[in-house]
Write an enzyme that holds these catalytic residues in place. Structure first.
Site, PDB file in Angstrom:
ATOM      1  N   ALA A  66       0.839  -1.208   0.000  1.00 43.52           N
ATOM      2  CA  ALA A  66       0.000   0.000   0.000  1.00 43.52           C
ATOM      3  C   ALA A  66       0.878   1.264   0.000  1.00 43.52           C
ATOM      4  O   ALA A  66       1.832   1.342  -0.771  1.00 43.52           O
ATOM      5  CB  ALA A  66      -0.969  -0.045   1.172  1.00 43.52           C
ATOM      6  N   CYS A  67       0.554   2.223   0.850  1.00 44.52           N
ATOM      7  CA  CYS A  67       1.250   3.521   0.805  1.00 44.52           C
ATOM      8  C   CYS A  67       2.738   3.412   1.116  1.00 44.52           C
ATOM      9  O   CYS A  67       3.488   4.365   0.873  1.00 44.52           O
ATOM     10  CB  CYS A  67       0.605   4.502   1.780  1.00 44.52           C
ATOM     11  SG  CYS A  67      -0.998   5.054   1.211  1.00 44.52           S
TER      12      CYS A  67
END
Ligand code: COA
Length: 378
Positions: free
Chosen positions: A155-156
């Protein structure tokens, strides 16, 4: 063991900008239409009416003013409310590859390198447009790179985890040069019909070239140390996946098939996790807050970054010590800290130390401590 260095970065920025004013106008038109459609149910108290969004709220709560997207026509159409992308044949480059190739070429040009000098491509992103073959292998082919490629998703935090993976392979000698590329089409998984989050994300691609330090052709950043950590949480979640059609109501238009978050909890839980992670990493490497010339943080929320900067430095950071790009790009998931690094690192002097940090769903956090070599007024 070899020493890895970041020798080039590149940013691909889509052509279309959506301002907060445009975004709010589209959302409010959608809300009015939905409320008119559901007037009977709302009057009967069966469902709540959708409330309007507001520019003032968005700016105050997030610091975001604009975002770039691959398509704005669908996003701003109250009857669509998601991007509309052209169907591509299997024989043409995928959209993620196209964005990635642009960013990679810029990173190679900055480093004075050619594709044939590279032997690894890691496509590290929050979402990949298909299950297989890996996007990284398509990027590898499009650029004409030998060696190998693979996709990864944290993800991020994907960019810093990708940098750690590449840096470790360079240290050990299994590869000599690696491109870590982050094509993020966040507009595809954002729920534009939810006012709590419709302003959060934008699209972009970033690329980072990492080489043995002795191979650097110009100014570069030595990778002094990397550190990654994860701790499971449901507070940022997206249930879309390959088992979708296998489950009851899996293919219907469900809210949980797009980005969902409990923003308040994320704030409360991620801030201490990230501040401690950075401080522990710096302490382990003997880097004090006064040694740190710049922090390139994940770009999700201005208040979050102000908090982390203050905690890490032990004082209010100066604007140039912790540059934000989220006002222009919004949250671009894993690419945010690399955009900040790419745009605000050339002015550092020989020997200056900085720290790149990305964090988000998982929860996950990754940090990279770098040292500038070869100052130039380029
Ligand atoms: N326009 C107007 N009002 C809005 C709104 C909008 N677009 N969106 C929400 N509101 C309302 C809410 O309904 C709420 O109303 P209430 O008090 O009557 O319930 C109020 O504004 C406050 O909402 P809240 O969600 O508590 O705001 P916030 O200050 O927490 O800011 C975020 C929201 C999402 C910006 C913030 O929580 C955040 O950034 N969290 C972390 C995000 C993050 O890093 N995520 C990682 C993703 S990778």
């Amino acid at each position: 063991m070899y020493t890895p260095a970041i020798t080039g970065t590149g940013v691909f920025t889509p052509e279309n900008i959506i301002t907060n004013a445009e975004l709010v106008a589209a959302f409010n038109a959608y809300a009015d239409k939905q409320n008119a459609k559901n007037a009977d149910k709302i009057a009967a108290g069966e469902i709540e009416p959708l409330q309007h969004s507001s520019e003032e709220f968005i700016l105050k709560a997030s610091g975001i003013e604009n975002r770039y997207v691959m398509d704005k026509s669908g996003v701003l159409d109250p009857d669509v409310m998601h991007p509309l992308l052209r169907q591509r044949s299997d024989d043409e480059p995928g959209i993620m590859t196209e964005m990635a190739v642009d960013a990679c070429k810029k990173a190679l040009a900055q480093a004075g390198r050619k594709a044939e000098d590279v032997d690894l491509v890691i496509c590290a992103a929050s979402n990949h447009e298909r299950a297989y073959p890996a996007i990284a292998i398509e990027i590898q082919q499009a650029l004409g790179i030998n060696g190998f490629g693979f996709d990864m998703n944290v993800a991020c935090s994907s960019a810093t985890f990708g940098i750690q993976a590449a840096a470790d392979m360079i240290r050990s000698g299994s590869v000599r040069s690696a491109l870590v590329v982050n094509p993020e089409i966040c507009s595809g998984h954002l729920e534009w019909r939810d006012r709590d989050c419709h302003f959060i994300f934008g699209d972009v691609a970033t690329a980072t070239l990492i080489e043995r330090i002795e191979d650097a052709q110009g100014p570069h950043f030595e990778v002094l140390s990397t550190r990654c950590a994860t701790s499971f949480s449901n507070n940022i979640r997206n249930n879309n996946g390959f088992l979708r059609r296998s489950r009851p109501a899996g293919v219907v238009d469900r809210r949980d098939m797009q980005f969902m978050q409990n923003g308040r909890k994320v704030f409360k839980e991620v801030l201490p996790m990230v501040s401690k992670h950075i401080s522990d990493h710096m302490e382990a490497e003997g880097v004090t807050s006064s040694d740190l010339k710049r922090l390139w943080l994940h770009q999700a929320n201005k208040t979050m970054n102000d908090f982390i900067g203050k905690k890490v430095l032990g004082r209010e950071p100066e604007a140039d010590e912790q540059p934000n790009i989220l006002q222009d790009y919004a949250n671009t998931s894993s690419a945010g800290s690399i955009i900040a690094f790419s745009k605000y690192s050339d002015d550092l002097a020989d020997g200056d130390i900085g720290l790149i940090c990305s964090f988000g769903a998982g929860y996950s956090v990754g940090s990279v401590i770098v040292k500038r070599h070869g100052w130039t007024s380029r």
